[in-house]
Scaffold this active site. Structure first.
Site, short mmCIF file in Angstrom:
data_model
loop_
_atom_site.label_atom_id
_atom_site.label_comp_id
_atom_site.label_asym_id
_atom_site.label_seq_id
_atom_site.Cartn_x
_atom_site.Cartn_y
_atom_site.Cartn_z
N HIS A 109 0.86 -1.20 0.00
CA HIS A 109 0.00 0.00 0.00
C HIS A 109 0.89 1.23 0.00
O HIS A 109 1.49 1.57 1.02
CB HIS A 109 -0.90 -0.01 1.25
CG HIS A 109 -1.84 1.17 1.34
ND1 HIS A 109 -3.15 1.02 1.72
CD2 HIS A 109 -1.68 2.49 1.09
CE1 HIS A 109 -3.74 2.22 1.72
NE2 HIS A 109 -2.86 3.12 1.34
N HIS A 118 1.44 5.46 -1.72
CA HIS A 118 1.05 6.61 -2.56
C HIS A 118 2.32 7.22 -3.13
O HIS A 118 3.19 7.65 -2.37
CB HIS A 118 0.31 7.66 -1.73
CG HIS A 118 -0.92 7.12 -1.07
ND1 HIS A 118 -2.17 7.20 -1.64
CD2 HIS A 118 -1.09 6.45 0.11
CE1 HIS A 118 -3.05 6.62 -0.83
NE2 HIS A 118 -2.42 6.16 0.23
N ARG A 144 2.00 9.65 -5.79
CA ARG A 144 1.63 10.93 -6.41
C ARG A 144 2.11 10.98 -7.86
O ARG A 144 2.23 9.96 -8.51
CB ARG A 144 2.16 12.13 -5.62
CG ARG A 144 2.04 12.05 -4.10
CD ARG A 144 0.63 11.85 -3.63
NE ARG A 144 0.54 11.97 -2.17
CZ ARG A 144 -0.46 11.52 -1.45
NH1 ARG A 144 -1.48 10.90 -2.02
NH2 ARG A 144 -0.49 11.66 -0.15
N ASN A 170 -5.19 7.30 -6.07
CA ASN A 170 -5.90 8.55 -5.74
C ASN A 170 -5.14 9.79 -6.19
O ASN A 170 -4.84 10.68 -5.42
CB ASN A 170 -6.23 8.61 -4.24
CG ASN A 170 -5.01 8.61 -3.33
OD1 ASN A 170 -3.95 8.07 -3.68
ND2 ASN A 170 -5.14 9.22 -2.16
N LYS A 216 -9.40 -0.27 -5.85
CA LYS A 216 -9.41 0.38 -4.55
C LYS A 216 -10.73 1.07 -4.27
O LYS A 216 -11.19 1.88 -5.09
CB LYS A 216 -8.27 1.42 -4.50
CG LYS A 216 -8.15 2.18 -3.19
CD LYS A 216 -7.72 1.26 -2.05
CE LYS A 216 -7.85 1.95 -0.70
NZ LYS A 216 -6.63 2.61 -0.26
N HIS A 251 -10.37 1.32 1.84
CA HIS A 251 -10.18 2.31 2.90
C HIS A 251 -11.41 2.18 3.80
O HIS A 251 -12.49 2.65 3.45
CB HIS A 251 -10.04 3.73 2.35
CG HIS A 251 -9.83 4.74 3.44
ND1 HIS A 251 -8.62 5.35 3.69
CD2 HIS A 251 -10.68 5.19 4.40
CE1 HIS A 251 -8.75 6.14 4.75
NE2 HIS A 251 -10.00 6.07 5.19
N HIS A 293 -4.60 -0.46 6.05
CA HIS A 293 -4.14 0.36 7.19
C HIS A 293 -5.05 0.26 8.42
O HIS A 293 -5.65 1.24 8.84
CB HIS A 293 -3.91 1.81 6.78
CG HIS A 293 -4.96 2.48 5.94
ND1 HIS A 293 -6.31 2.36 6.18
CD2 HIS A 293 -4.87 3.32 4.88
CE1 HIS A 293 -6.98 3.08 5.29
NE2 HIS A 293 -6.12 3.66 4.49
N ASP A 320 1.42 2.58 3.63
CA ASP A 320 0.57 3.76 3.43
C ASP A 320 1.42 5.04 3.41
O ASP A 320 0.95 6.10 3.82
CB ASP A 320 -0.54 3.86 4.47
CG ASP A 320 -1.59 4.90 4.10
OD1 ASP A 320 -1.70 5.23 2.90
OD2 ASP A 320 -2.28 5.39 5.01
N ALA A 356 -4.18 14.84 5.46
CA ALA A 356 -3.91 13.55 6.11
C ALA A 356 -2.89 12.78 5.28
O ALA A 356 -3.05 12.66 4.06
CB ALA A 356 -5.20 12.76 6.22
C1 NCD Z 1 -3.64 9.03 2.08
C2 NCD Z 1 -3.16 10.07 1.06
O1 NCD Z 1 -2.59 11.09 1.49
O2 NCD Z 1 -3.33 9.84 -0.13
N1 NCD Z 1 -3.70 9.67 3.37
C3 NCD Z 1 -3.72 9.06 4.58
O3 NCD Z 1 -3.89 9.76 5.58
N2 NCD Z 1 -3.56 7.76 4.72
C4 NCD Z 1 -4.94 8.45 1.67
C5 NCD Z 1 -5.32 7.17 2.42
O4 NCD Z 1 -4.60 6.17 2.37
O5 NCD Z 1 -6.36 7.14 3.06
ZN ZN Z 2 -3.23 5.09 1.69
ZN ZN Z 3 -6.72 5.07 3.05
#
Ligand code: NCD
Ligand code: ZN
Ligand code: ZN
Length: 345
Positions: free
Chosen positions: A15, A17, A19, A43, A101, A138, A176, A249, A265
């Site tokens: 998992h 991110h 970007r 995302n 997802k 999620h 998560h 995450d 977040a």
């Molecule tokens: C993640 C993000 O910033 O893309 N943020 C997070 O707080 N975990 C999104 C997610 O995994 O929920």
């Molecule tokens: Zn995430």
């Molecule tokens: Zn998430």
């Protein structure tokens, strides 16, 4: 005798991110230098919703990997109420998509396009169950009337359990996890349900978010819970149960977006992630379970081969960078500037 080296099958991150653009360029090499594969979250803005978009995003990731890297991004599609099941199935068969997802609309960063009513995607989920394509979740409800600390537990009761009853063949990863309820349910719900566990949810509780003042760099979703929940999630991670595996995450945001009146977040933990996990398993007397969590349980659940090479960690100390530069912006990593015990060779 205390152990000062750990060798394990090269791990995967189930998992993450990455970007896009400058941020992608800044963060991908770090993950690629540690992990063999990673499940890449979709995302982006706009989200990755087709096999073609996933293929193009995968190429942008490969383009910023260091020369000679064998890193393999595993791509996901962002479930919306209008996704085309034929495109998903074709993408899965072709290897362009590994999973789908589910973000409940508004639950987290960049989730506005997410699902409002899960019943509206049942046809898509049914198709996924037929072809063995996993659904990554999620797991938080978004009703503003539900207390933020209860959203995971309420999701399990009101969305996840009914979904599993409707589609018992669907493979689901509850991402998560942060609560005792999630840890207990995943441990006992059968082999179609698994969970990823982040480094930070193994280390921090909700009190840590306010230690000496508000700590925006520890703010993520699902939000850290009470200590009893952290301990339950931690016991699950180090238990050796095949239902729990590594998913950082890692979610980078520029410092200005975190340190703001309405901060985003997400915790950027990729640089120290494997060292943190190793320290946790060591502290809990479970170093013999680290390989299963980091390198074996994930591929088994996804039906993918276990990696063939190994990595070695040594207890020589390793200092997390103070900051990471991404184009014009700066990102503050989890444990920035701190020295962790375990260093990757
Ligand atoms: C993640 C993000 O910033 O893309 N943020 C997070 O707080 N975990 C999104 C997610 O995994 O929920
Ligand atoms: Zn995430
Ligand atoms: Zn998430």
């Amino acid at each position: 005798m205390t152990q000062d080296t750990i060798s394990l099958v090269r791990p995967d991150d189930w998992h993450i991110h990455f970007r896009d653009g400058d941020m992608l360029k800044a963060v991908v090499p770090t993950t690629a230098s540690v992990f063999r594969r990673a499940i890449v979250m979709p995302n982006l803005v706009p989200p990755v919703t087709t096999a073609a978009a996933a293929r193009a995003y995968r190429q942008r990731i490969l383009d910023v990997c260091p020369a000679g890297s064998d890193f393999q991004p595993l791509m996901t599609a962002y479930l919306t109420e209008t996704l085309d099941p034929d495109d998903l199935a074709a993408g899965y068969e072709a290897g362009d998509l590994t999973a789908v997802k589910l973000y409940p609309a508004g639950a987290t960063t960049n989730s506005d396009a997410g699902v409002r009513d899960i019943r509206r995607v049942d046809a898509t989920l049914k198709r996924m169950a037929e072809i063995g394509m996993p659904l990554l979740v999620h797991g938080e409800v978004t009703d503003p009337a539900i207390d933020i600390f209860d959203r995971e537990e309420v999701f399990i009761e009101t969305v996840l359990k009914p979904l599993m009853d409707r589609l018992p063949d669907l493979k689901i990863v509850l991402e998560h996890i942060t609560t005792r309820q999630a840890a207990d349910y995943v441990a006992s719900a059968g082999d179609h349900l698994a969970a990823t566990i982040t480094p930070h949810h193994l280390e921090i509780n909700r009190t840590d978010l306010f230690r000496g003042g508000i700590r925006p760099h520890l703010y993520c979703l699902p939000i850290a819970k009470r200590e009893e929940h952290r301990l339950a999630v931690r016991a699950a991670a180090v238990s050796g149960s095949p239902r729990f595996f590594l998913g950082t995450d890692s979610a980078p945001h520029a410092v200005h977006a975190k340190e703001a009146a309405c901060g985003c977040a997400g915790i950027y933990n990729a640089p120290g992630a494997l060292s943190v996990y190793a320290g946790i398993f060591e502290a809990d007397g479970a170093l013999d379970k680290l390989e299963a969590f980091a390198s074996l349980n994930g591929p088994r659940f996804y039906g993918l081969p276990v990696n063939e090479t190994t990595v070695t960690l040594r207890k020589t100390g390793w200092t997390v960078p103070e900051t990471v530069t991404a184009g014009k912006h700066v990102v503050m990593p989890y444990h920035a500037g701190e020295t962790l015990d375990w260093a990757l060779d």
